[in-house]
Design a protein around this motif. Structure first.
Motif, PDB file in Angstrom:
ATOM      1  N   HIS B 209       0.811  -1.236   0.000  1.00  0.00           N
ATOM      2  CA  HIS B 209       0.000   0.000   0.000  1.00  0.00           C
ATOM      3  C   HIS B 209       0.843   1.285   0.000  1.00  0.00           C
ATOM      4  O   HIS B 209       0.394   2.326  -0.407  1.00  0.00           O
ATOM      5  CB  HIS B 209      -1.014   0.041   1.133  1.00  0.00           C
ATOM      6  N   GLN B 229       1.774   0.580   4.777  1.00  0.00           N
ATOM      7  CA  GLN B 229       1.685   2.033   4.566  1.00  0.00           C
ATOM      8  C   GLN B 229       1.890   2.818   5.866  1.00  0.00           C
ATOM      9  O   GLN B 229       1.472   2.393   6.936  1.00  0.00           O
ATOM     10  CB  GLN B 229       0.326   2.394   3.946  1.00  0.00           C
TER      11      GLN B 229
ATOM     12  N   ASP C 194      -5.319   4.782  -2.461  1.00  0.00           N
ATOM     13  CA  ASP C 194      -5.183   3.406  -2.930  1.00  0.00           C
ATOM     14  C   ASP C 194      -6.528   2.698  -2.746  1.00  0.00           C
ATOM     15  O   ASP C 194      -6.814   2.182  -1.680  1.00  0.00           O
ATOM     16  CB  ASP C 194      -4.065   2.736  -2.112  1.00  0.00           C
ATOM     17  N   VAL C 214      -6.360   4.052   2.175  1.00  0.00           N
ATOM     18  CA  VAL C 214      -6.286   2.692   1.643  1.00  0.00           C
ATOM     19  C   VAL C 214      -7.650   2.026   1.809  1.00  0.00           C
ATOM     20  O   VAL C 214      -8.188   1.984   2.917  1.00  0.00           O
ATOM     21  CB  VAL C 214      -5.207   1.853   2.377  1.00  0.00           C
ATOM     22  N   THR C 232      -7.578   3.976   6.748  1.00  0.00           N
ATOM     23  CA  THR C 232      -7.393   2.628   6.214  1.00  0.00           C
ATOM     24  C   THR C 232      -8.649   1.801   6.453  1.00  0.00           C
ATOM     25  O   THR C 232      -9.111   1.703   7.582  1.00  0.00           O
ATOM     26  CB  THR C 232      -6.188   1.931   6.887  1.00  0.00           C
TER      27      THR C 232
END
Lengths: 314, 314, 314
Positions: B209, B229, C194, C214, C232
């Motif tokens: 990521h 990440q 992402d 993410v 995330t």
């Protein structure tokens, strides 16, 4: 497959008529992001002559190169600013009739104002260079890994972001629409640093490692401030009605803010010389000279046999 | 507006004379970031033949393609390394007279050394390919969402970052100035992963990521390490005088570090096989095989009527 | 140096024969990342006509421009999808013989299927435009700093990411291999966001500030959801064997998730209208309408004389 193309085209054209709202086919002629990228490259090359070019610039050629670059900037910058002014005029005249073509008179008026704005920006290049030189020196002094100021100029994303911000902020102060924000998002895409063009940032500013930094529209930052990757200077409320209030914090001179810290709120003041540790979360003011660090969090720790280790110290 | 150009040019030229320090008009001829981008693309195409090209490479053309690419690399790489060596020589000779033109002899000496460095890098391409293949396999094994190694090579930012790092680190070990850092910042801009070229990274390394990862100059990482990440492997002190000390942590083999974890300090060792949970903050060593997770933080929880919910479990 | 080139080329060619596994010299002919970048630009220009072009589009030219763009897309998209289908066929036929050239019959079959997939994507452009317009309106409503929807379209990375996702997800649903993931990584590189192409995302989705977000493959997101930088939505387990299970959370309608929050696990459901505060870490479900905020962490606070300040309140 080729015989299906007319049908596909019909469907898309119909969608432009029916959905509307997001398409500007005629009239508005918005600023071009690609042209603004070129403008930023030209401005950077004027600020750091010899750094961004692939060719060597000889001293006796300098004036020719400068005339060429300044002429091109006058032209491209004025055209883009003119487009942004015409856009804003139409937006204010009537949000409903926003696709109506602009009158010749409007176009002419916007051109004149745009010339003034773009002249002012080019006049300010020496002042911007002076600020940027201090930023470069702050980066060199602030990072043990930096071997020379040339390395800093050639490679540091924090320096690229602050150059762009100093340009975008000058246009923002002149109340040029759209372009300052497009500039800040161009450098956000390149560096991962998101500085709103409205933010006021003092001399000798340094962002190290860069990725994930967010600095909001009404932030005020003093001199000699240093911040690290992932720092957010943000708002506590994101209500649309609060758009004209100070929503983001004030950071006084000589403050250092370590990676991942979040500082929120328009009334929050981080006092002179304070040090804000990594991952700290702050929503109210901190007096000058304070050092704020998170206490180590409590851990669940197990060894390789998955046994709980209550006394294990880290 | 055109008649203002001479005045604008005068002001900028005066600023070059007066402010100085940040402009290299003549002499230094620094490495070009754009050329180094092209060099990286050529190196990647040699490492992954057929992946980066738009055209198919036929087997019988392979040698021609290789001769073309290797020749171009010998030329462009040598020229950029020569510039960086001449730059460093001037910097050491005299930081004051840094704008003095280099002597012909210096230029010649730097050229010869640069040829040696660039030969050595191209000789090491097979060894770099071997390392990179292990990194690709680690990525494929480590991500359930990966459908094939080809997908990994074509699209994973973590793979792009480690290829660039393995190239930049080879040049760093040869003590080539400026270029390794420019390479690492090029890929930082593209992927959001900031690996200093000085970091030592073992086989089969995988970053998933990607965005926001920072790995400092004196970090040492073993084999089969996996990070996510937003992980920072950083320094506890950023004093300029500590530039030559080990300031960043050591990560032993088979360690996994989840998203947002921060590990700081040159004496900090994360022992073999340890698992570091998301957002954990560590400034001292952890024994092999440990599992470190944050305890859930305390929450303020309210229901939709804004009533405090003390017993609410999440 | 030139006389060393044959030796350098030999070593690299030998490495292609010996190491293998990561090189596709002949046969596979993978999709080209650069062509897919062009395809995304063409699709964006169809979705936002007049926004991405440097030239003004006149009403009477619109049909010509559309025919040109749609024709080019039919051709380029079909070719890239064909390559990805042939690649997958070879991968399934035999992972061992993956460098074997494809048969003419296979190539032909893949072409026909590819035409169908690319037709279907172009047919869906009006539906994608409808979704994207709602995303733009959500961004304008959700950010006090946004001055117009035009500014949002021209500059917001969150909007660029969701357009690309809506395109990539359509191809993912059609089970096109490789290309959806390449698309998502192209926009990840540009925006720091992402989003796996498999994620299901409802209407009126807005990501502000963008960097570091993410969103995993099996995430499900409802309508009117707003998320901030560094969020995330991830998996609790990254075992390769779990690739076919729901590993990522479900976010119901009208949820807001502030910066840096982490929500993990396939069974985790964030109930309708919940607000998740910054940096909150969640691994189990939260009922509708909840507000979850971290309690302020405990701080170590010292004044400028380095004296410990136990009663200092922030």
């Amino acid at each position: 497959m080729a015989h299906h193309i007319p049908k596909l085209v019909d469907a898309i054209a119909a969608s432009y008529r029916e959905i509307g709202g997001i398409n500007h086919i005629q009239g508005p002629n918005l600023p071009s992001r690609r042209t603004i990228e070129t403008i930023l490259l030209d401005l950077e090359a004027l600020i750091f002559p010899g750094f961004r070019e692939q060719e060597l610039i000889e001293e006796h050629d300098l004036r020719f190169v400068l005339v060429e670059k300044v002429s091109r900037l006058c032209r491209t910058l004025t055209t883009e600013i003119q487009k942004s002014l015409c856009f804003e005029k139409r937006l204010h005249d009537s949000r409903q009739a926003s696709s109506a073509a602009s009158s010749q008179q409007d176009m002419h008026d916007c051109r004149e104002i745009a010339e003034g704005y773009s002249m002012k920006l080019i006049e300010d290049i020496p002042a911007i260079r002076r600020m940027v030189q201090l930023d470069v020196e702050a980066a060199f002094a602030g990072d043990p890994a930096a071997k020379s100021t040339e390395e800093v100029i050639l490679s540091y994303p924090g320096v690229e972001a602050i150059i762009t911000h100093r340009i975008a902020h000058q246009l923002w102060q002149q109340q040029v629409p759209l372009i300052p924000r497009i500039m800040s998002e161009i450098v956000h895409g390149k560096t991962g640093i998101d500085i709103h063009p409205g933010a006021e940032i003092g001399e000798s500013f340094f962002i190290d490692h860069a990725t994930g930094v967010v600095i909001g529209e009404t932030t005020r930052i003093g001199r000699q401030v240093k911040i690290y990757q992932g720092v957010t200077l943000g708002a506590l409320s994101v209500k649309k009605g609060k758009a004209n209030q100070k929503r983001h914090p004030t950071i006084e001179d000589n403050v250092t803010i370590y990676s991942g810290a979040t500082i929120l709120g328009g009334d929050t003041v981080i006092g002179e010389g304070a040090i804000i540790g990594g991952n700290v979360w702050i929503t109210s003011s901190v007096p000058p000279g304070s050092k704020i660090y998170n206490l180590p969090s409590d851990y669940i720790r197990r060894n390789q046999h998955n046994e709980y280790l209550p006394d294990f110290q880290i």
